[in-house]
Design a protein around this motif. Structure first.
Motif, short mmCIF file in Angstrom:
data_model
loop_
_atom_site.label_atom_id
_atom_site.label_comp_id
_atom_site.label_asym_id
_atom_site.label_seq_id
_atom_site.Cartn_x
_atom_site.Cartn_y
_atom_site.Cartn_z
N ASP A 212 -78.92 -60.42 12.07
CA ASP A 212 -79.57 -59.30 12.73
C ASP A 212 -79.01 -59.09 14.14
OD1 ASP A 212 -81.59 -57.22 12.88
OD2 ASP A 212 -82.65 -58.55 14.27
N LEU A 213 -78.85 -60.17 14.90
CA LEU A 213 -78.30 -60.06 16.25
C LEU A 213 -76.86 -59.57 16.23
CD1 LEU A 213 -79.75 -63.30 17.88
CD2 LEU A 213 -80.44 -60.94 18.34
N TYR A 214 -76.08 -60.06 15.27
CA TYR A 214 -74.70 -59.62 15.14
C TYR A 214 -74.65 -58.12 14.83
CZ TYR A 214 -69.85 -59.42 13.61
OH TYR A 214 -68.53 -59.11 13.49
N GLY A 215 -75.54 -57.67 13.97
CA GLY A 215 -75.61 -56.25 13.66
C GLY A 215 -75.94 -55.41 14.88
N GLU A 216 -76.89 -55.89 15.69
CA GLU A 216 -77.24 -55.17 16.92
C GLU A 216 -76.05 -55.11 17.87
OE1 GLU A 216 -80.92 -56.33 18.76
OE2 GLU A 216 -81.85 -56.67 16.81
N LEU A 217 -75.28 -56.20 17.95
CA LEU A 217 -74.09 -56.19 18.80
C LEU A 217 -73.05 -55.19 18.29
CD1 LEU A 217 -73.23 -59.85 19.83
CD2 LEU A 217 -73.71 -57.93 21.32
N MET A 218 -72.86 -55.15 16.98
CA MET A 218 -71.88 -54.22 16.40
C MET A 218 -72.28 -52.77 16.67
SD MET A 218 -69.45 -55.96 15.17
CE MET A 218 -68.61 -54.75 14.18
N ILE A 219 -73.55 -52.46 16.53
CA ILE A 219 -74.03 -51.10 16.80
C ILE A 219 -73.82 -50.75 18.26
CG2 ILE A 219 -76.09 -49.65 16.92
CD1 ILE A 219 -77.05 -51.21 14.37
N ALA A 220 -74.17 -51.67 19.15
CA ALA A 220 -74.00 -51.42 20.58
C ALA A 220 -72.53 -51.27 20.94
CB ALA A 220 -74.63 -52.56 21.39
N ALA A 221 -71.68 -52.11 20.36
CA ALA A 221 -70.24 -52.05 20.66
C ALA A 221 -69.63 -50.74 20.18
CB ALA A 221 -69.53 -53.23 20.02
N SER A 222 -70.13 -50.21 19.09
CA SER A 222 -69.57 -48.96 18.57
C SER A 222 -69.90 -47.76 19.45
CB SER A 222 -70.06 -48.71 17.14
OG SER A 222 -71.44 -48.41 17.14
N SER A 223 -70.91 -47.90 20.29
CA SER A 223 -71.30 -46.77 21.15
C SER A 223 -70.79 -46.91 22.58
CB SER A 223 -72.82 -46.63 21.16
OG SER A 223 -73.41 -47.75 21.77
N VAL A 224 -70.05 -47.98 22.87
CA VAL A 224 -69.54 -48.20 24.22
C VAL A 224 -68.28 -47.39 24.43
CG1 VAL A 224 -68.54 -49.94 25.75
CG2 VAL A 224 -70.55 -50.49 24.42
#
Length: 62
Positions: A19-31
């Motif tokens: 779940d945390l990895y998924g949140e990081l991936m989502i955040a990274a895609s919007s940076v």
């Protein structure tokens, strides 16, 4: 679920990490920048650093 010795048993630690990895991936895609700052990663992972204790203090999860 993650199988443990042939039976379906949920691995809660693995599920939280996923779940945390998924949140990081989502955040990274919007940076917009090339990389996420350490502060932004801490914010996404909901990590707080108590900087009043020492410079070497470890992050504390909420």
């Amino acid at each position: 679920m993650v199988a443990f010795y042939g039976s379906p048993v949920p691995d809660h630690v693995a599920l939280v990490e996923i779940d945390l990895y998924g949140e990081l991936m989502i955040a990274a895609s919007s940076v917009v920048e090339e990389r996420m700052s350490a502060d932004h990663i801490d914010q996404v992972l909901r990590v707080e650093v108590d900087r009043s204790v020492s410079a070497t203090s470890k992050p504390v999860r909420e």
